[in-house]
Each structure stands twice: as structure tokens, then as C-alpha cells.
Design a protein around this motif. Structure first.
Motif, mmCIF file in Angstrom:
data_model
loop_
_atom_site.group_PDB
_atom_site.id
_atom_site.type_symbol
_atom_site.label_atom_id
_atom_site.label_comp_id
_atom_site.label_asym_id
_atom_site.label_seq_id
_atom_site.Cartn_x
_atom_site.Cartn_y
_atom_site.Cartn_z
ATOM 1 N N GLU A 109 0.835 -1.203 0.000
ATOM 2 C CA GLU A 109 0.000 0.000 0.000
ATOM 3 C C GLU A 109 0.871 1.255 0.000
ATOM 4 N N THR A 110 2.005 1.200 0.701
ATOM 5 C CA THR A 110 2.934 2.332 0.689
ATOM 6 C C THR A 110 3.428 2.600 -0.721
ATOM 7 N N ALA A 111 3.806 1.538 -1.437
ATOM 8 C CA ALA A 111 4.278 1.700 -2.817
ATOM 9 C C ALA A 111 3.176 2.268 -3.705
ATOM 10 N N ALA A 112 1.944 1.793 -3.518
ATOM 11 C CA ALA A 112 0.822 2.289 -4.315
ATOM 12 C C ALA A 112 0.582 3.776 -4.046
ATOM 13 N N LEU A 113 0.627 4.169 -2.763
ATOM 14 C CA LEU A 113 0.425 5.568 -2.425
ATOM 15 C C LEU A 113 1.559 6.438 -2.965
ATOM 16 N N ALA A 114 2.777 5.921 -2.909
ATOM 17 C CA ALA A 114 3.913 6.672 -3.459
ATOM 18 C C ALA A 114 3.726 6.899 -4.952
ATOM 19 N N ALA A 115 3.191 5.898 -5.648
ATOM 20 C CA ALA A 115 2.932 6.044 -7.083
ATOM 21 C C ALA A 115 1.906 7.141 -7.356
ATOM 22 N N ARG A 116 0.922 7.250 -6.484
ATOM 23 C CA ARG A 116 -0.149 8.232 -6.686
ATOM 24 C C ARG A 116 0.244 9.634 -6.215
ATOM 25 N N ARG A 117 1.071 9.702 -5.161
ATOM 26 C CA ARG A 117 1.274 10.987 -4.486
ATOM 27 C C ARG A 117 2.654 11.611 -4.669
ATOM 28 N N HIS A 118 3.599 10.892 -5.201
ATOM 29 C CA HIS A 118 4.981 11.374 -5.169
ATOM 30 C C HIS A 118 5.147 12.691 -5.922
ATOM 31 N N THR A 119 6.122 13.442 -5.464
ATOM 32 C CA THR A 119 6.567 14.643 -6.163
ATOM 33 C C THR A 119 7.966 14.375 -6.687
ATOM 34 N N ALA A 120 8.455 15.238 -7.550
ATOM 35 C CA ALA A 120 9.810 15.079 -8.079
ATOM 36 C C ALA A 120 10.833 15.139 -6.953
ATOM 37 N N VAL A 121 10.588 16.041 -6.004
ATOM 38 C CA VAL A 121 11.506 16.169 -4.866
ATOM 39 C C VAL A 121 11.448 14.921 -4.001
ATOM 40 N N GLY A 122 10.251 14.400 -3.750
ATOM 41 C CA GLY A 122 10.106 13.216 -2.902
ATOM 42 C C GLY A 122 10.636 11.957 -3.550
ATOM 43 N N LEU A 123 10.618 11.903 -4.883
ATOM 44 C CA LEU A 123 11.071 10.702 -5.582
ATOM 45 C C LEU A 123 12.595 10.645 -5.710
ATOM 46 N N ALA A 124 13.248 11.804 -5.629
ATOM 47 C CA ALA A 124 14.700 11.850 -5.818
ATOM 48 C C ALA A 124 15.458 10.940 -4.847
ATOM 49 N N PRO A 125 15.128 10.929 -3.520
ATOM 50 C CA PRO A 125 15.857 10.031 -2.614
ATOM 51 C C PRO A 125 15.635 8.549 -2.922
ATOM 52 N N HIS A 150 13.727 1.684 1.275
ATOM 53 C CA HIS A 150 12.411 1.445 1.854
ATOM 54 C C HIS A 150 11.903 2.664 2.626
ATOM 55 N N VAL A 151 12.791 3.339 3.328
ATOM 56 C CA VAL A 151 12.389 4.524 4.089
ATOM 57 C C VAL A 151 12.036 5.671 3.139
ATOM 58 N N ALA A 152 12.853 5.856 2.090
ATOM 59 C CA ALA A 152 12.584 6.934 1.135
ATOM 60 C C ALA A 152 11.263 6.712 0.411
ATOM 61 N N LEU A 153 10.962 5.459 0.108
ATOM 62 C CA LEU A 153 9.697 5.149 -0.553
ATOM 63 C C LEU A 153 8.520 5.496 0.358
ATOM 64 N N ALA A 154 8.654 5.169 1.652
ATOM 65 C CA ALA A 154 7.584 5.499 2.600
ATOM 66 C C ALA A 154 7.400 7.008 2.708
ATOM 67 N N ARG A 155 8.491 7.756 2.673
ATOM 68 C CA ARG A 155 8.380 9.217 2.729
ATOM 69 C C ARG A 155 7.704 9.753 1.473
ATOM 70 N N ALA A 156 7.987 9.139 0.335
ATOM 71 C CA ALA A 156 7.372 9.586 -0.915
ATOM 72 C C ALA A 156 5.865 9.376 -0.899
ATOM 73 N N ALA A 157 5.392 8.456 -0.048
ATOM 74 C CA ALA A 157 3.952 8.211 0.055
ATOM 75 C C ALA A 157 3.248 9.342 0.796
ATOM 76 N N GLY A 158 4.010 10.180 1.485
ATOM 77 C CA GLY A 158 3.448 11.359 2.118
ATOM 78 C C GLY A 158 2.630 11.098 3.362
#
Length: 242
Positions: A109-125, A150-158
Motif C-alpha cells: 500500500e505504501t508503494a501504491a500511495l507513493a505512485a499516486r502521491r509522489h513529487t519530483a523532490v520526494g522521488l529523488a531520494p 524502503h524509508v525513502a519510498l515510505a516518505r514519498a507516500a506522504g
């Protein structure tokens, strides 16, 4: 009635926190923990509580205190706590699968949310953590790059709660890759992380979720080999990181 928090309870909480950091690879065997004053400030606790926590970790075989010019508190090679962890996983039927099941539910679910919500800044890490695997040398760098992803992906999920939950769940599974004759699976990990990253970057929530599920099911298979043993030649099987 509210439950009182004693100094002993606080020390146990600090010990548990440091133990989980070691489990998930934030601190690796041979590394020195920050000096007492600095670490107490980082954790926001009194030094007396930190000393008690370190004492508990020493008794459990997680750290050792060295004297002299290079003195300090160092993470051990983790042989004793790793064997205790494996024994607990064997004795408590289903606990390991329960943890993996929880991680799959959480991180897909974290990966799915990251796909929907990520920003360019959040995806960089996330991308930087993938690229870091190209140049890793040694197990410490490998573990840290894996954890960063794994931590950066969770942050990208917002979602801060998801980030905390991912870190906590990763800390429940000991990472004995430093102790066993498994080759380091840089290529396999890079392939998995790249697939997850590409799906997230493309905004494909279903593909990101499926890629994360496949990654963690690989973890389940390898943990079963480590904990319960395998046929001859198991030491040639690649370890899939947690």
C-alpha cells in the motif's frame, strides 16, 4: 488510571529502539554508536536511562564497550543475538510469516500511495537509493542502501505514520546476512528496487504494489532458509534483503 513510566521502562524503550536500528541495518557490526552525551541528546533521554539501555544491550550480546583511544560502544558481530532470534522464530510458529504478511500489507500500500502521491523532490531520494546499489562495497553499504530505499519510498507516500510503521516492521526481523555464508544479492536487490521505482515514477499504483509484493515474498523464502535450514548448497542461495 494512567500507567506511570519508570526509568526502567524508559531504559527498556531505549534499548528496544537501538535494537531495532541494529536489526534493520541502520547500524552494522563493528560500527561505533555516538558518544553517550550525543546519543542521549539525539534520543531525548537522560544519560542514566541510556546507560541502563546500553547495559541491557551488552547483556544480550548486541554491543560491547571498548576502552582506550578508540574506545566507545560498538555493535558486536551479533552471533549470540542472531542465534537467539533464530531460536525464537523456530519456537514461535508462524511469527515470522505474520511479520512478513504485515510488511506486505503495509509496504504494498505504501508503494501504491507513493505512485499516486509522489513529487519530483520526494522521488529523488528513492532514485538515489537505487543508484547507490550500483556502487556498494561491503555488507554495511549494502544494508544501508537497502534501508534507505524502503524509508525513502515510505516518505514519498506522504504519510508520516506509514513511514514510522515501515521502519518499525523492518526492525522486527533480524538481518543475519552478516553472519551467514550467503552471497550479497546486489543484482537481485537492484532489479527489485528498480522495478518498484519505475512503477512508482510512472504513477502505476498496481504495478508498484505488485513489484513490492514480489520483493517481500522473496524475502520470505530466504528467511525460511536462514531460520529453518535448507538442503545442501543453501549457502549458495542469494539473500533477499528485508
Amino acid at each position: 488510571m494512567a500507567r506511570q513510566v519508570s526509568s526502567t521502562t524508559l531504559a527498556q524503550a531505549v534499548a528496544d529502539h537501538l535494537r531495532m536500528r541494529i536489526h534493520r541495518g541502520d547500524v552494522s557490526p563493528g560500527e561505533r554508536l555516538p558518544a553517550e552525551r550525543e546519543l542521549a541528546e539525539q534520543l531525548g533521554v537522560a544519560r542514566i536511562s541510556l546507560r541502563e539501555a546500553i547495559r541491557q544491550l551488552r547483556e544480550d550480546g548486541y554491543v560491547e564497550v571498548r576502552r582506550g583511544s578508540t574506545g566507545g560502544t560498538y555493535v558486536t558481530e551479533l552471533h549470540r543475538p542472531a542465534e537467539a532470534w533464530r531460536a525464537r522464530m523456530r519456537a514461535q510458529a508462524g511469527e515470522m510469516d505474520d511479520i512478513i504478511d504485515f510488511r506486505i500489507a503495509l509496504e504494498t500500500e505504501t508503494a501504491a500511495l507513493a505512485a499516486r502521491r509522489h513529487t519530483a523532490v520526494g522521488l529523488a531520494p528513492v532514485r538515489e537509493a537505487v543508484l547507490a546499489l550500483h556502487d556498494v562495497i561491503g555488507r554495511t553499504a549494502f544494508r544501508q542502501a537497502d534501508s534507505r530505499f524502503h524509508v525513502a519510498l515510505a516518505r514519498a507516500a506522504g504519510n508520516e505514520r506509514l513511514e514510522e510503521a515501515v521502519e518499525s516492521a523492518r526492525g522486527e526481523l533480524f538481518s543475519p546476512r552478516d553472519l551467514l555464508p550467503f552471497r550479497e544479492p546486489v543484482e537481485e536487490t537492484l532489479r527489485d528496487h528498480q522495478a518498484i521505482y519505475e512503477a512508482v515514477a510512472a504513477g502505476d499504483a498496481a504495478a508498484a504494489s505488485a513489484a513490492m509484493r514480489a520483493h517481500l515474498e522473496g524475502t520470505r523464502r530466504q528467511l525460511r532458509i536462514i531460520v529453518f535450514g535448507a538442503e545442501d548448497g543453501a549457502d549458495e542461495v542469494a539473500w533477499s534483503p528485508v
